[in-house]
Design a protein around this motif. Structure first.
Motif, short mmCIF file in Angstrom:
data_model
loop_
_atom_site.label_atom_id
_atom_site.label_comp_id
_atom_site.label_asym_id
_atom_site.label_seq_id
_atom_site.Cartn_x
_atom_site.Cartn_y
_atom_site.Cartn_z
N ARG A 191 0.83 -1.20 0.00
CA ARG A 191 0.00 0.00 0.00
C ARG A 191 0.87 1.25 0.00
O ARG A 191 0.63 2.19 -0.77
N ASP A 192 1.86 1.26 0.85
CA ASP A 192 2.76 2.42 0.92
C ASP A 192 3.43 2.67 -0.42
O ASP A 192 3.61 3.82 -0.84
N TYR A 193 3.81 1.60 -1.09
CA TYR A 193 4.49 1.70 -2.39
C TYR A 193 3.59 2.40 -3.41
O TYR A 193 4.03 3.29 -4.14
N VAL A 194 2.32 2.00 -3.43
CA VAL A 194 1.41 2.60 -4.40
C VAL A 194 1.15 4.07 -4.04
O VAL A 194 1.18 4.95 -4.90
N VAL A 195 0.93 4.32 -2.77
CA VAL A 195 0.65 5.70 -2.33
C VAL A 195 1.84 6.62 -2.65
O VAL A 195 1.68 7.74 -3.13
N LYS A 196 3.03 6.11 -2.40
CA LYS A 196 4.23 6.93 -2.69
C LYS A 196 4.35 7.22 -4.18
O LYS A 196 4.74 8.31 -4.59
N GLN A 197 4.04 6.22 -5.00
CA GLN A 197 4.10 6.46 -6.45
C GLN A 197 3.08 7.52 -6.84
O GLN A 197 3.35 8.37 -7.70
N LEU A 198 1.89 7.46 -6.23
CA LEU A 198 0.89 8.47 -6.53
C LEU A 198 1.41 9.85 -6.17
O LEU A 198 1.29 10.80 -6.95
N LYS A 199 2.01 9.95 -4.98
CA LYS A 199 2.46 11.26 -4.49
C LYS A 199 3.66 11.77 -5.28
O LYS A 199 3.75 12.95 -5.60
N GLU A 200 4.58 10.89 -5.57
CA GLU A 200 5.86 11.37 -6.11
C GLU A 200 5.95 11.33 -7.62
O GLU A 200 6.77 12.03 -8.21
N ASP A 201 5.14 10.48 -8.25
CA ASP A 201 5.23 10.38 -9.71
C ASP A 201 3.92 10.73 -10.41
O ASP A 201 3.90 11.57 -11.31
N VAL A 202 2.85 10.08 -10.00
CA VAL A 202 1.61 10.20 -10.78
C VAL A 202 1.01 11.60 -10.67
O VAL A 202 0.73 12.26 -11.69
N ILE A 203 0.82 12.05 -9.45
CA ILE A 203 0.20 13.38 -9.27
C ILE A 203 1.08 14.48 -9.87
O ILE A 203 0.58 15.35 -10.61
N PRO A 204 2.39 14.50 -9.62
CA PRO A 204 3.22 15.51 -10.28
C PRO A 204 3.13 15.47 -11.80
O PRO A 204 3.14 16.52 -12.46
N ALA A 205 3.02 14.27 -12.36
CA ALA A 205 2.91 14.17 -13.82
C ALA A 205 1.61 14.80 -14.30
O ALA A 205 1.58 15.55 -15.28
N TYR A 206 0.52 14.50 -13.60
CA TYR A 206 -0.76 15.09 -13.99
C TYR A 206 -0.73 16.61 -13.83
O TYR A 206 -1.27 17.35 -14.66
N GLU A 207 -0.10 17.08 -12.77
CA GLU A 207 0.00 18.54 -12.57
C GLU A 207 0.78 19.18 -13.71
O GLU A 207 0.40 20.23 -14.25
N ARG A 208 1.87 18.51 -14.09
CA ARG A 208 2.74 19.03 -15.13
C ARG A 208 2.00 19.11 -16.46
O ARG A 208 2.05 20.10 -17.17
N VAL A 209 1.31 18.05 -16.77
CA VAL A 209 0.67 17.97 -18.08
C VAL A 209 -0.57 18.86 -18.15
O VAL A 209 -0.82 19.52 -19.15
N SER A 210 -1.34 18.88 -17.06
CA SER A 210 -2.60 19.61 -17.10
C SER A 210 -2.43 21.09 -16.75
O SER A 210 -3.26 21.92 -17.13
N GLY A 211 -1.39 21.38 -15.98
CA GLY A 211 -1.25 22.76 -15.48
C GLY A 211 -2.16 23.05 -14.32
O GLY A 211 -2.32 24.20 -13.91
N VAL A 212 -2.78 22.02 -13.78
CA VAL A 212 -3.72 22.19 -12.67
C VAL A 212 -3.08 21.63 -11.41
O VAL A 212 -2.53 20.53 -11.41
N LYS A 213 -3.20 22.38 -10.32
CA LYS A 213 -2.62 21.93 -9.06
C LYS A 213 -3.55 20.88 -8.44
O LYS A 213 -4.78 21.00 -8.47
N PHE A 214 -2.97 19.85 -7.85
CA PHE A 214 -3.77 18.80 -7.23
C PHE A 214 -4.47 19.33 -5.98
O PHE A 214 -3.86 19.98 -5.13
N ASP A 215 -5.77 19.04 -5.90
CA ASP A 215 -6.58 19.45 -4.75
C ASP A 215 -7.17 18.19 -4.15
O ASP A 215 -8.09 17.58 -4.73
N ILE A 216 -6.67 17.82 -3.00
CA ILE A 216 -7.10 16.54 -2.43
C ILE A 216 -8.57 16.57 -2.02
O ILE A 216 -9.25 15.54 -2.00
N ASP A 217 -9.08 17.75 -1.73
CA ASP A 217 -10.50 17.84 -1.36
C ASP A 217 -11.40 17.59 -2.57
O ASP A 217 -12.50 17.06 -2.45
#
Lengths: 432, 386
Positions: free
Chosen positions: A164-190
């Motif tokens: 679980r930690d492995y997947v969550v870390k990938q989301l935080k460190e790779d997936v979400i930053p990639a989406y932010e980079r490509v979309s130009g939208v900041k991640f909003d956890i709410d």
């Protein structure tokens, strides 16, 4: 039944609503430039639609595109084109249909060309081929960013904290930053939490619908009809109000069928007498989907439960997307997808269905080009027969390659199987 | 020992489907355990540190008639799982106490579940490796997996694996790996002195022998092969790629070499060379193994390459480094990793103007004439037109 002889197909309101939702999504994909949108491609198992929506991106699912092409009888030529390009006859036909489609203009169901995706979200969940598929697409789309989300396999039948930690870390460190980079939208956890709340609502209704298969007669076909029911949940709509509305509409339709004592709706109308209640394992064949379905309903065979309707997420054993633990819940969702479960878990699930849904038997539709599902199914068949005492049938087709669907062969096996169930029943009643 | 004596011994080990040498090792001392592993890579150091013998299970090959195993798999699935099941069902693997199934493909993955059901008394573990190569993400995950494997083996063996045990085992496998690389380098440099059929048998011996003994055999072979007078042939230098799981028949390897090719590098039994460097012995041994995997391990089809521009470059670099003249793609039928990877690799080889051919085999392929013809024509074309 051939296409030429096809009579008017009966469609319910929920099917029409889903059709509109799908059409609107394809329009967003193909018109992304005009609409100022970005497109993310991903897979059905491990489809993090809620996360995609957080960035205002449109979700594109190549598997669904292949299914659409197959149901329109277009995939066969595409697969052969891919094979001429050097792709092996032995590998997944989804991949080949997708590659082959590019050579034919990569046309979407709305008749417009697919644009290059902005992000390839390689959600490596429950299928090794996914890894290679997006590596192949990465070659085709050199300007698209690719991000890997490796979902560990439940080899021991459990999700560990390390996984679980492995997947969550990938989301935080790779997936979400990639989406932010490509979309130009900041991640909003709410924002993610809000979508997850909607997902949980829709999941409640989907499970209610799927569990109506326990009734006699079953008001649903949980395999052929089921592929429509899972559509919004498994594709670009989980987390949307539209999906919540769809499942409420669907629930209402199914409740009405229960109140009227009706069986499932089929392309030719309400299914007549329910004679055989079956659990199915494996995906359907898409190129001859209606013909395949007809082989069941014309003999009174209804699928009361299926494993394929869990391929994009398992909800009927308690899991719901949890807005209070947004990233952890995305991890658990991915790891819980059906093909990410180990064989003993899959067997337990099917045995549970056979018992809870009072099935007469199990039909395994083994897909030639899908090792994730198919490798081990013969053992599964024997184990389930041993544990339930109910007979199993084993047929072999393919996902989207029409060369591997032999209607006479399949129909023959099914008819023999239904006769076998009948004989066992007669034998049991005589013994009683 | 002479080359012939060494290879004869290795061939006996290779042909022995009863794994007699491993059985004898186990019976030598009460309480000993054997842990089998399938391709492509497991950290054998941890198994060894537990006092156990790691045994590579590579299917039954062409000498094993598969009768029961076919009842477990459809015709469109490769042969290695069915022959492995055959080995299990015919009790040839009764001496194996644990089985590791590395994350190479869905067939091997699902075989881990089959093994749990068929042999519930055996410690069966799907060995997952990361596809994320950041220290604090994939590295942490993988170290956790290694710790879990260690705990599992401790429970199996009712023993405690200390850090010193791990360091000693790491040192032994470092030495073994050094010599494997030396053998491979020897063959690359003087392929006429080290036919690939011999190298293959040497490596297969390493699948069943204790690492200490295998290391000695490699040393002996290098010394003996250097002294052996062998005729230089006008063969082309090729790299064989795609045979990292289900192994080809030995005759296939011989056929390629008889047809005018020197196989100067291959990807058989990648476990012997998976880690590219010597693993450090100081510090936390599991962390060191994890780092070695994350940062310095081989590239292959089942390992994600995050940088698209680098995908497949390892093969081009290998061709250049080894001064190969071409590549032979030899993949088992129905092998998803090899066959799905191939178009990407061939595209790259086309761009680099490196000639190649491709064919498929099964571990029990019997007809070698088509292979000889294809490889022979390939060799001729390289000589004439490259």
């Amino acid at each position: 039944m051939t296409d030429k002889a096809q009579t008017e197909v009966i469609k319910e309101s929920s099917m029409l609503k889903q059709k509109e939702m799908i059409a609107a999504n394809y329009d967003k994909i193909t018109d992304k430039v005009e609409l100022g949108l970005k497109v993310s491609s991903t897979f059905v198992p491990g489809n993090l639609n809620e996360l995609v929506m957080c960035f205002g991106m449109v979700n594109n699912l190549p598997e669904i595109n292949c299914i659409q092409r197959a149901m329109k009888k277009l995939s066969g030529n595409m697969i052969q084109d891919a094979e001429k390009l050097g792709h092996s006859e032995d590998v997944c036909t989804y991949v080949k249909a997708d590659i082959g489609a590019m050579g034919k203009g990569n046309i979407a169901p709305n008749g417009k060309p697919f644009p290059d995706p902005d992000l390839l979200m390689l959600s490596y969940t429950g299928c090794f081929t996914f890894l290679k598929w997006f590596e192949l697409l990465r070659e085709q789309y050199p300007n698209s960013e690719t991000v890997m989300l490796h979902i560990p396999y439940e080899g021991d039948g459990v999700v560990t904290q390390n996984m679980r930690d492995y997947v969550v870390k990938q989301l935080k460190e790779d997936v979400i930053p990639a989406y932010e980079r490509v979309s130009g939208v900041k991640f909003d956890i709410d924002r993610l939490r809000e979508y997850l709340k909607q997902s949980a609502k829709a999941e409640d209704d989907l499970v209610w619908v799927l569990q109506t298969g326990k009734k006699r007669p079953s008001p649903i076909d949980a395999f052929f009809g089921g592929v429509y029911y899972i559509g919004p949940m498994f594709t670009a709509f989980r987390g949307t109000v539209d999906a919540v509305d769809y499942y409420q509409l669907l629930r209402g339709e199914i409740q009405e069928r229960i109140d009227l004592g009706l069986g499932p709706v089929t392309p030719e109308g309400d299914m007549p007498e329910e004679k055989y209640r079956l659990v199915t394992e494996g995906p359907p064949n898409w190129t001859s989907f209606r013909d395949f379905w007809k082989m069941f309903y014309e003999d009174g065979a209804v699928c009361v439960a299926s494993t394929y309707t869990k391929v994009g997420g398992v909800y009927d054993f308690g899991f719901r997307h949890d807005p209070d633990h947004p990233l952890e819940t995305l991890a658990d969702y991915c790891m819980g997808c059906y093909t990410n479960l180990n064989l003993p878990q899959r067997i337990d699930m099917i045995v549970n269905y056979m018992e809870e849904y009072e099935a007469d038997g199990l039909v395994i539709n083994s897909i030639k080009s899908c090792n994730s599902f198919s490798a081990g199914q013969l053992l599964m068949l024997r184990e389930i027969e041993k544990r339930t005492g109910k007979p199993g049938a084993f047929i072999e087709t393919d996902l989207v390659d029409p060369r591997y669907f032999s209607p006479a062969n399949v129909k023959n096996r099914l008819e023999s199987y239904f006769q076998m169930i009948e004989q066992k029943r007669q034998g049991a009643s005589q013994a009683a | 020992m002479s080359v012939n004596e060494i290879i004869t011994r290795c061939e006996q080990l290779f042909e022995d489907l009863s794994f007699s040498s491993a059985v004898a090792w186990k019976e030598e001392k009460p309480g000993r355990k054997v842990v089998g592993y399938m391709p492509v890579y497991v950290p054998r150091e941890i198994i060894h540190a537990a006092g156990m013998l790691p045994v590579g299970i590579l299917g039954g090959g062409d000498a094993l008639e598969v009768i029961h195993g076919d009842a477990y798999y459809q015709s469109y699935i490769c042969r290695i799982p069915r022959s492995t099941v055959e080995l299990g069902v015919t009790k040839r693997l009764d001496f194996v106490d644990g089985m590791l199934f590395p994350s190479i493909c869905d067939v091997i993955r699902n075989l881990s579940g089959i093994w749990k059901i068929m042999f519930p008394h055996v410690y069966s573990r799907y060995f997952d490796v990361p596809q994320n190569f950041s220290d604090d993400v994939g590295g942490v995950f993988y170290t956790g997996e290694l710790e879990e494997l260690k705990r599992g083996l401790e429970k199996l063996g009712d023993c405690k694996i200390t850090d010193d045990d791990l360091r000693r085992s790491t040192a032994l496998y470092n030495e073994n790996r050094r010599l494997v690389n030396e053998v491979y380098a020897f063959r690359t440099k003087q392929p006429w002195k080290a036919p690939s059929s011999e190298i293959y048998l040497l490596m297969r011996a390493g699948m069943v022998l204790p690492v200490e003994e295998h290391t000695r055999i490699l040393e002996d072979y290098l010394a003996a092969a250097e002294d052996e007078e062998r005729r230089v042939r006008d063969n082309c230098r090729v790299i064989l790629h795609g045979a990292f799981c289900e192994q080809p028949p030995l005759n296939l390897i011989k056929s390629i070499e008889l047809s005018g090719c020197y196989i100067i590098d291959d990807d058989f039994m990648l476990v012997t060379r998976w880690l590219l460097d010597q693993v450090p012995l100081e510090g936390d041994p599991l962390h060191n193994l994890s780092q070695a995997f994350i940062h310095r391990s081989m590239d292959m089809a089942a390992k994600y390459e995050p940088d698209g521009a680098k995908k497949g470059r390892f093969l081009v670099d290998l061709v250049r480094e080894k001064k190969a003249e071409g590549v032979i793609f030899a993949a088992p039928s129905f092998c998803d990793p090899a066959l799905l990877d191939r178009p990407m690799l061939t595209n790259l080889l086309d761009a680099e103007e490196i000639p190649y051919i491709a064919f498929q085999y099964a571990e029990n392929s019997g007809q070698m004439q088509p292979i000889r013809e294809q490889a022979g024509t390939f060799a001729d074309s390289i000589k004439l037109w490259s």
